[in-house]
Design an enzyme around this catalytic site. Structure first.
Site, PDB file in Angstrom:
ATOM      1  N   ASP A   1       0.839  -1.208   0.000  1.00 42.45           N
ATOM      2  CA  ASP A   1       0.000   0.000   0.000  1.00 42.45           C
ATOM      3  C   ASP A   1       0.872   1.255   0.000  1.00 42.45           C
ATOM      4  O   ASP A   1       0.720   2.149   0.832  1.00 42.45           O
ATOM      5  CB  ASP A   1      -0.962   0.012   1.200  1.00 42.45           C
ATOM      6  CG  ASP A   1      -2.082   1.051   1.033  1.00 42.45           C
ATOM      7  OD1 ASP A   1      -2.967   1.119   1.907  1.00 42.45           O
ATOM      8  OD2 ASP A   1      -2.033   1.827   0.051  1.00 42.45           O
TER       9      ASP A   1
ATOM     10  N   ARG B   1       0.117   9.075   1.254  1.00 44.36           N
ATOM     11  CA  ARG B   1      -0.514   9.083   2.590  1.00 44.36           C
ATOM     12  C   ARG B   1       0.197   8.157   3.567  1.00 44.36           C
ATOM     13  O   ARG B   1       0.043   8.296   4.771  1.00 44.36           O
ATOM     14  CB  ARG B   1      -1.997   8.703   2.470  1.00 44.36           C
ATOM     15  CG  ARG B   1      -2.207   7.295   1.966  1.00 44.36           C
ATOM     16  CD  ARG B   1      -3.665   6.889   1.820  1.00 44.36           C
ATOM     17  NE  ARG B   1      -3.729   5.573   1.181  1.00 44.36           N
ATOM     18  CZ  ARG B   1      -3.689   5.406  -0.138  1.00 44.36           C
ATOM     19  NH1 ARG B   1      -3.618   6.457  -0.945  1.00 44.36           N
ATOM     20  NH2 ARG B   1      -3.704   4.189  -0.674  1.00 44.36           N
ATOM     21  N   ASN B   2       0.947   7.175   3.044  1.00 48.39           N
ATOM     22  CA  ASN B   2       1.625   6.193   3.900  1.00 48.39           C
ATOM     23  C   ASN B   2       3.120   6.454   4.010  1.00 48.39           C
ATOM     24  O   ASN B   2       3.874   5.576   4.420  1.00 48.39           O
ATOM     25  CB  ASN B   2       1.354   4.780   3.385  1.00 48.39           C
ATOM     26  CG  ASN B   2      -0.111   4.404   3.569  1.00 48.39           C
ATOM     27  OD1 ASN B   2      -0.764   4.923   4.472  1.00 48.39           O
ATOM     28  ND2 ASN B   2      -0.638   3.565   2.700  1.00 48.39           N
TER      29      ASN B   2
ATOM     30  N   ASP C   1       4.369   1.956   7.511  1.00 49.02           N
ATOM     31  CA  ASP C   1       3.297   0.946   7.487  1.00 49.02           C
ATOM     32  C   ASP C   1       3.476  -0.111   6.410  1.00 49.02           C
ATOM     33  O   ASP C   1       2.492  -0.658   5.894  1.00 49.02           O
ATOM     34  CB  ASP C   1       1.950   1.652   7.366  1.00 49.02           C
ATOM     35  CG  ASP C   1       1.737   2.578   8.568  1.00 49.02           C
ATOM     36  OD1 ASP C   1       1.423   3.760   8.353  1.00 49.02           O
ATOM     37  OD2 ASP C   1       1.943   2.113   9.705  1.00 49.02           O
TER      38      ASP C   1
END
Ligand SMILES: Cn1cc(-c2ccnc(-n3ncc4cc(C(C)(C)C)cc(F)c4c3=O)c2CO)cc(Nc2ccncn2)c1=O
Length: 268
Positions: free
Chosen positions: A131, A135-136, A149
């Site tokens: 992912d 945003r990560n 993450d």
């Protein structure tokens, strides 16, 4: 020794940083070190599987990866304790600094190169993110960018996120082989990296604008992809397009991308 097990008594919890996929995340102090503490909401994660994997993840160490320090697994909710970065998510940072960043292609390309270095390390360790998106990623002092993450997607208990038809599935960052067969690899991370580069060079625009997920799937399956961002140099856009090569085998590795992007710096 189980040094990945952290004594919660040694944690001093401070302000809330936000709530991610698994519940509230707080800023804290572990001895005198700044940390981020994920307090895992019950039922959101396959905890036992994660705790097993945590031993492996604490060994992944690189200056462009958010370091996992350990877990507090002898309690519920379990805590995941990681390195703390003081400016939060890269997406939020880009959107807040658009005016000064949008024409600073050197800074924007350096951000992409830092993400690429972190991802090249994961690729070398045969570790798939699953992912990767702005945003990560997180922003620390002196424009340091770190990938966060990584690998956690495997432990999410939420059909809306895990199934490709789900509302939370990251369709806009998904390679064709992920959309069609859920086949994740470092090469599908490379496709997502191309979309992340587009996010960086648009200072945080939503890829494909208002297109619905089903329309994005059609778009990608017709072999079409994201347009060149307005202030993005053609040779940088060429790197994004390499990441969106239909065939996973023909897509560059993060190792190739790192050389490719570094070379652009030498040209400038
Ligand atoms: C390490 N870290 C984490 C965060 C932070 C805060 C809230 N949610 C999250 N997120 N964000 C995203 C996220 C995503 C996932 C997937 C499984 C990949 C879907 C799983 C997560 F568990 C998270 C999570 O916990 C983070 C990212 O893990 C914020 C920091 N820093 C700041 C500083 C200032 N203001 C706000 N945050 C920081 O240093």
């Amino acid at each position: 020794s189980n040094k990945w097990e952290i004594d919660p008594g040694e944690l001093n919890l401070l302000e809330e940083l936000g709530s991610g996929q698994f519940g509230v995340v707080r800023h804290g102090k572990l001895r005198r070190m700044d940390v981020a503490v994920k307090m895992m909401k019950e039922g959101t994660m396959s905890e036992d599987e994660f705790i097993e994997e945590a031993k492996v993840m604490t060994k992944l160490q690189h200056e462009n990866l958010v370091q996992l320090y350990g877990v507090c697994s002898r309690q519920r909710p379990i805590y995941i304790v990681t390195e703390y970065l003081k400016y939060g998510s890269l997406l939020h940072y880009l959107r807040g600094k658009e005016r000064t960043l949008i024409t600073n292609s050197e800074t924007l390309l350096d951000m992409c190169l830092q993400v690429c270095k972190g991802m090249a390390y994961l690729e070398e360790q045969k570790f798939i993110h699953r992912d990767l998106a702005a945003r990560n990623c997180l922003v620390g002092s002196y424009n340091v960018i770190k990938v966060g993450d990584f690998g956690l997607a495997r432990y999410v208990v939420d059909d809306e996120y895990t199934g490709s038809g789900g509302a939370k599935f990251p369709i806009k960052w998904a390679a064709p082989e992920v959309l069609n067969y859920m086949r994740f690899s470092s090469k599908s991370d490379v496709w997502a990296f191309g979309v992340l580069m587009w996010e960086v060079f648009t200072c945080g625009k939503m890829p494909y604008g208002r297109l619905k997920n089903a329309e994005v799937v059609d778009h990608v399956q017709q072999g079409r992809h994201l347009e060149k961002p307005r202030y993005c140099l053609p040779n940088v856009y060429d790197v994004m397009c390499l990441c969106w090569t239909e065939s996973a085998e023909q897509r560059p590795s993060f190792r190739d991308l790192r050389q490719n992007i570094s070379r652009i710096f030498q040209e400038e």
